[in-house]
Design an enzyme around this catalytic site. Structure first.
Site, PDB file in Angstrom:
ATOM      1  N   SER A 266       0.828  -1.199   0.000  1.00 22.25           N
ATOM      2  CA  SER A 266       0.000   0.000   0.000  1.00 22.25           C
ATOM      3  C   SER A 266       0.865   1.253   0.000  1.00 22.25           C
ATOM      4  O   SER A 266       2.070   1.196   0.208  1.00 22.25           O
ATOM      5  CB  SER A 266      -0.901   0.001   1.227  1.00 22.25           C
ATOM      6  OG  SER A 266      -0.136   0.317   2.375  1.00 22.25           O
ATOM      7  N   LYS A 267       0.217   2.345  -0.234  1.00 27.68           N
ATOM      8  CA  LYS A 267       0.863   3.654  -0.268  1.00 27.68           C
ATOM      9  C   LYS A 267       1.712   3.893   0.978  1.00 27.68           C
ATOM     10  O   LYS A 267       2.828   4.369   0.912  1.00 27.68           O
ATOM     11  CB  LYS A 267      -0.247   4.705  -0.369  1.00 27.68           C
ATOM     12  CG  LYS A 267       0.206   6.131  -0.352  1.00 27.68           C
ATOM     13  CD  LYS A 267      -1.011   7.044  -0.402  1.00 27.68           C
ATOM     14  CE  LYS A 267      -0.634   8.516  -0.395  1.00 27.68           C
ATOM     15  NZ  LYS A 267       0.143   8.906   0.775  1.00 27.68           N
TER      16      LYS A 267
END
Length: 509
Positions: A266-267
């Site tokens: 994820s980011k």
RNA sequence: GGCCCGUUCGUCUAGGGGUUAGGACGCAAGAUUUUCAUUCUUGUAGCAGGGGUUCGAAUCCCCUACGGGCUACCA
């Protein structure tokens, strides 16, 4: 079906920047198309108006362009199957939803979101999960229970409704996934009545994707594993429409996982561990938050593609480096692994290093020039090229060049403490001064000439090379790094070299 | 919780009944480089566990454990 031209699509939704996992999905689609002489198509899945993010579509296209994954059809490109933005295909979907109602594969539902939310909460309270479908739909507010007249009145009266798929009972849906093999789902055990058509007049992903893939004559749906649970719904939808003969085959790609810890990449992981998870830099239009990108971090697109290709796919031998053309010839879905791959930022760097080293100094020098300009440093092209040639092999990124070469352009402002304490002796200044004199007497300022003069003097004095060269390097460079000392001298120039020796003696003492 | 998918060195992977289980990243050591880095060489480390099937399982089957995904009028 087998004679049909291969057509695959990459179908992102413009809800933000494209994740590197998304780029890999695009890549595998692209490679599959190339391998089979087929078409790679871009379709924007923007059926959720609430999640639309300005700039996201442009970002997606720019990312694909940077990677060299150019679609032959898509928004802004054209093609015979457009439009390629689902929001622009809005009118198309309703009639297909209606068709399903007529054939009994779907029904109207008038339950409000709030009512369903309440049901969900109630179920949760007794530790169960509410599911709208087999077993519950008969009790709910829909056209299965209501009379035809009631339904007509409600719709005529403008009451909001949704169209749901009527999941057949206790049916085993088996599908041959091109990567995973046979996968079976039982409708009663695992499938609910998914909304196909929303009350805002837009289709959901499920309807739009099936209708568009059919209309666009897509032959293979290659997408992330997160879609595997909805494959049986899609298979049933093709059946309900009577499109089984021409429907696409499915391939579900394994996910890219976090470098450490649990879950998919994820980011946040990028922020935390200092690597990009997006191809390009992205500025969130709402919060202004900036996410770094591979491009801006100095990765070459060919390195990015190469590392992505090997995340979940392998050629079956020991080859590690591939051009996108090579990949296009080699790629095959049956060599895609089934398990999720943890992303390793270290290996990503190593890939870039390879491509960096592969480049000619000339090209690297061109890429380095803007960096110098930004630093406000002026230098001739000849010098830049010479410097880059010398430091190239110690770099992995264009952005490393400055760190490895700044002393060629700027005299050191400080001197590495550790080197001073280790190498700087009491008689060092006097020896260096003598060397400065030797340098001043060199008639032709070339590395080999300087070295010759230096060596002759050293031999004459019977000084140890190490005790002089290390402090000398410190004077010129500011630390104990860099290429051959005499090459540095040549590039610095005679006057500058001597100046740096004197300045260092003054400063260090 | 339910459903589905998966599990070979720390990581990416090869290997699909008989292999000293191969490669790469990382890490470590040595060589070279009168610095640092590069480069080269070597080393390090793995079949999740348990049952089967078989003369023989990393490979086939089952169970368990663990990991992952999905479970919205999101895609």
């Amino acid at each position: 079906m087998s004679e049909r031209k291969v057509r695959v699509r990459f179908a992102p939704s413009p809800t933000g920047p494209l994740h590197m996992g998304g780029v890999r999905t695009a890549l595998f689609n692209y490679l599959f198309a190339k391998k089979h002489g087929g078409d790679f198509i871009l379709r924007i899945e923007d059926t959720d108006q609430n999640r639309y993010v300005p700039g996201a579509e442009e970002y997606i296209i720019e990312s694909l362009t940077w990677c060299g994954l150019n679609p032959v059809e898509g928004p802004g490109i054209g093609g015979n199957f457009g439009p390629y933005r689902q929001s622009e295909r809005k009118e198309i979907y309703k009639k297909y939803a209606d068709q399903l109602i007529e054939s009994g594969w779907a029904y109207y539902a008038f339950d409000t979101p709030e009512e369903i939310e309440t049901l969900r909460k109630e179920a949760e309270a007794i530790k169960e999960t509410f599911s709208y479908g087999i077993g519950t739909r008969e009790q709910l507010n829909n056209s299965l229970k209501l009379s035809a007249k009631e339904v007509e009145d409600k719709i005529a009266g403008g009451q909001a409704y949704v169209i749901r798929f009527k999941m057949p009972e206790d049916t085993d849906v088996t599908e041959e996934d091109l990567i995973r093999g046979s996968v079976t789902f039982n409708t009663t055990k695992s499938l609910d009545d998914k909304v196909l058509f929303k009350s805002d007049g837009m289709p959901t992903y499920h309807l739009a994707n099936v209708v568009d893939d059919h209309l666009m004559e897509i032959t293979h749906v290659i997408r992330g594993e997160e879609w595997l649970p909805s494959m049986p719904l899609h298979v049933l939808l093709y059946k309900a429409f009577g499109w089984e003969d021409t429907r696409p085959r499915f391939a579900h790609l394994p996910l890219i996982l976090k470098p450490v810890g649990k879950g998919k990449l994820s980011k946040r992981d990028g922020d935390k561990m200092g690597f990009p998870v997006f191809p390009l830099l992205w500025t969130d239009p709402e919060t202004g938050d900036i996410s770094r990108g591979y491009r801006e971090d100095g990765y070459f697109p060919e390195a990015f593609i190469n590392l992505l290709a090997l995340l979940g796919w392998s050629p079956g031998n020991d080859q590690e480096f591939f051009s996108i053309e090579e990949l296009s010839g080699l790629f095959s879905l049956d060599r895609v692994v089934k398990s999720g791959s943890r992303f390793d930022p270290e290996k990503a760097k190593w890939f870039n290093k390879h491509y960096f080293q592969q480049k000619e100094a000339q090209e690297l020098a061109q890429l380095f020039k803007p960096v110098l300009e930004k630093k406000g440093v002026a230098a001739s092209d000849e010098k830049i090229l010479a410097v880059v040639s010398e430091v190239k092999e110690r770099c992995e990124f264009v952005t490393d060049i400055w760190e490895q070469s700044s002393y060629f352009f700027l005299a050191p402002e400080s001197y590495d403490e550790k080197t001073i304490s280790k190498r700087w002796k009491e008689d060092t200044p006097e020896k260096l001064l003598a060397i400065a004199d030797v340098f001043a007497s060199v008639s032709e300022w070339k590395a080999d000439v300087i070295k010759e003069a230096f060596s002759a003097f050293m031999n004459e004095k019977e000084w140890g090379f190490g005790v002089v060269m290390n402090p000398l390097r410190l004077c010129l460079v500011g630390g104990n790094m860099g290429p051959d000392l005499f090459v540095i001298c040549e590039l610095l120039g005679q006057e500058e070299s001597i100046d740096r020796i004197k300045t260092a003696i003054e400063k260090i003492g």
